[in-house]
Design a protein around this motif. Sequence first.
Motif, short mmCIF file in Angstrom:
data_model
loop_
_atom_site.label_atom_id
_atom_site.label_comp_id
_atom_site.label_asym_id
_atom_site.label_seq_id
_atom_site.Cartn_x
_atom_site.Cartn_y
_atom_site.Cartn_z
N LYS A 97 -6.37 6.15 -18.53
CA LYS A 97 -5.74 7.36 -17.20
C LYS A 97 -6.71 7.36 -15.65
N LYS A 98 -6.41 8.52 -14.98
CA LYS A 98 -7.02 8.24 -13.41
C LYS A 98 -7.89 10.06 -14.20
N ARG A 99 -9.15 10.03 -13.85
CA ARG A 99 -9.57 10.88 -14.11
C ARG A 99 -9.19 12.32 -13.40
N PRO A 100 -8.80 13.03 -14.43
CA PRO A 100 -8.38 14.20 -13.39
C PRO A 100 -9.99 14.74 -12.20
N LEU A 101 -11.09 14.82 -12.66
CA LEU A 101 -11.75 16.04 -12.24
C LEU A 101 -13.04 14.59 -11.11
N LYS A 102 -13.17 15.03 -9.77
CA LYS A 102 -14.20 14.06 -9.07
C LYS A 102 -15.30 14.46 -9.67
N LEU A 103 -16.47 13.96 -11.06
CA LEU A 103 -17.27 14.38 -11.54
C LEU A 103 -18.67 14.09 -10.97
N VAL A 104 -19.34 14.75 -10.66
CA VAL A 104 -20.99 14.78 -10.17
C VAL A 104 -21.18 13.09 -10.83
N ASN A 105 -21.50 12.30 -10.38
CA ASN A 105 -21.67 11.10 -10.77
C ASN A 105 -23.30 10.33 -11.35
N PRO A 106 -23.59 10.45 -12.30
CA PRO A 106 -24.42 9.81 -13.77
C PRO A 106 -25.57 9.23 -12.47
N GLU A 107 -26.63 8.50 -12.52
CA GLU A 107 -26.95 7.62 -11.89
C GLU A 107 -26.03 6.45 -12.27
N ILE A 108 -26.00 5.93 -13.67
CA ILE A 108 -25.14 4.76 -13.40
C ILE A 108 -23.69 5.13 -13.87
N PRO A 109 -22.48 4.91 -12.56
CA PRO A 109 -21.67 5.50 -12.63
C PRO A 109 -20.53 4.64 -13.64
#
Lengths: 445, 445
Positions: A79-91
């Motif tokens: 599925k598409k990820r529901p939230l635009k998360l703050v990406n860690p160093e390695i997305p």
Amino acid sequence: MLKLSNRIQIGDTIRNANKEAILAGWVYRKRDHGKVSFIDLRDGSGLLQLVVTKNTRIIGRKELNIGLESVILVRGKIKKRPLKLVNPEIPTGALEMEVAELEVLVGNEQALPLDISKDIGKVHLDTLLNYRPLTLRSPKEQSIFKFSEKIEEGYREFMKKEGFTEIHTPKIIPTATEGGANVFRVDYFGKDVFLAQSPQFYKQMMVGVFEKVFEIGPVFRAEPHYTSRHINEFTGLDAEMGFIGDYSDIMAKLEDCIRFIMDKVGKEASNVKKIINYREPKIPKSGIPKITLKEGVKIINKIRKSKDVALDLDPEGERILGEYTLDKLKSDFIFVTEYPTSARPFYQMPTEEGKFTRSFDILFRGLELGTGAQRIHDPKKLAESMKKHQLNPKDFKDYISLFKFGMPPHGGWGLGLERFTKQWLGLDNVRLASLFPRDVKRVRP
Amino acid sequence: MLKLSNRIQIGDTIRNANKEAILAGWVYRKRDHGKVSFIDLRDGSGLLQLVVTKNTRIIGRKELNIGLESVILVRGKIKKRPLKLVNPEIPTGALEMEVAELEVLVGNEQALPLDISKDIGKVHLDTLLNYRPLTLRSPKEQSIFKFSEKIEEGYREFMKKEGFTEIHTPKIIPTATEGGANVFRVDYFGKDVFLAQSPQFYKQMMVGVFEKVFEIGPVFRAEPHYTSRHINEFTGLDAEMGFIGDYSDIMAKLEDCIRFIMDKVGKEASNVKKIINYREPKIPKSGIPKITLKEGVKIINKIRKSKDVALDLDPEGERILGEYTLDKLKSDFIFVTEYPTSARPFYQMPTEEGKFTRSFDILFRGLELGTGAQRIHDPKKLAESMKKHQLNPKDFKDYISLFKFGMPPHGGWGLGLERFTKQWLGLDNVRLASLFPRDVKRVRP
């Protein structure tokens, strides 16, 4: 039971959004939030977030108590990820899997010596190398070698396009190629032989056969240096070509080759930029600049306000020249030409008056990337040059015989793949561009 | 003076018929008929007949008294050959050049040890190898390596297409890979290290990183055999893949790989057939046949009317099995599976009951082309297997640690490029498929 044979790779989930899929891979990161756990699954193609809830069926276990780097198999909907998360160093990308079933293929219950999702950038180089089978699993380390593979691909593609034949020459050789120093001795059925410190003699022999040849293979240097620029086994990118007019033909071909690689890597390895923040190299329209060693030393001396008269480049000099080249000549590469005959191997062609050679070093961002030259093709001149270099022509019988069979004017180069990668990506140490580096102190893992 | 820079290759003359051209190359054959001389010129791309008459201007010389393998530069008109001549063994094609100007770049006035246009097929193997820089210039010898290059190209193309990452693993290793025997010792800054007899451990480590990897590189075997099938340094075509269901997945991938290579070589190397009369290999529609070693030995014993009970294939047995495979199963390849655990390296995965391994040899026309297997991926089982093989797990610390980091079911293969070429082209000796072969007695040239 989940079937491995129906598994797709993470790289293919993009084509399977909103569908069920089976994935397999390693537990790269894990975050438990009570009712829900997030696992970042890693396979050979990338990373994907798994969402594990109380609805997830854990096959053969009551709880999901597994350590990092455990090998798991999962089924669920992409599925598409529901939230635009703050990406860690390695997305981990824009998709995730809602896991319906999870099976632990190989559970890893022990603590790992380090957490590759967190510690890679912090640990000491020795630790990074000691645990190579683990640390290479980090997407950052991986991307270095995917990048390096692309450089090699570009090199091979260019050489083949230009009509060069790919060859494999022996690494076990009867004499020390360039005259004795810096070779490893091998016990060969009770006899002393050596490891090739370059395919030099053999690629020249092959010019008599295919005219234009190249080789990509290991090169062994018993140099006792322990620096960030030296490893004792590296991947050589060699080439040799016949019927040249002058050694400028060799530099022209090498420049075309580098431009081709830059173009290919620029197009096909740009995803590495998401992980390693590197700068693309540049070459001015007028071409890679050329200066003689004499001129180079003059420039360096002026910059470091020295009156050094030695006709040689030390690492600091190379670095200064690299900065000058970028700053004044707008180039990341420079050809430094006409090294003194006494400082170069006996087989390099001298200029008319004899004191200098028709040779070059190519510097990439202030580091020697490789060396090239026209070779002597007259057997008499070759024997003379050997004597001048305190070598005995009798020790090079097979090699000299080659030139009695008729050899055209020819020359070539040798580059180091690991240095190419190091300089391009701006790595601190050439060891980081070698999967399992060998140096004076290290032969493991 | 003629300019080298304007020179075209013989391979391009076809696009220059009825035009003037400059060519450069070696004097391969020479026939003097009083007023007219014919020279077969050879360059890296082919052969062309030159017609030298009294109208030809010989630059800097009065007469054309040059030996074979002299390097010359010629200018003249490319024309269709007037007569349909009886072609010699190595044909020169339908075009010729009427030479207007000829310059000797490197004259070869001495007699050569042999005439490669006449003697190649007749001389003793040792002579052929002693004079390798000369004998490799023969179009027949050349074509072997152009063919071999194509096999390698096919291998690489297939592996990349299938998502395998190309790697370079170290050839200098701290311990003897498979347990002590058959490795060359290297003096590494005063310490004893070894030459890799396969990339086995390293390619397995890299499965943990990229999942699917391959390597093309030198492999060193200190085997004291002196046969037509053995050389001590060869080019290994290795692969290793993770997340397999069973070792049949490995055989399936290898079969796809071989089919891909056959297809490519069939299309792109067919010109070699003009020089070497070889037969294309065949695989039946049902796939490469598989038999267990037990079945194989039974078949061989039946054919040679022997009651030998040893569960092993000797070279004669392999040959018999190859004939049987072609005759009865219509295949040039066969997988022989389930070798006894005691006869295989410790890292191969045993079958359920433990006496046999999930392994195979692949025979190509009755010769072992390579070996493959599923590997043990459980560190405890691996340590047990080492002990059963009289090895000390402590000596393999780095290797065992790998499996504590989480390794999926995996396996792979190793093939020999030179044997591939030998069997395909029907060469008598594997040395003929190596540019500069190394054997128990030979490390030169």
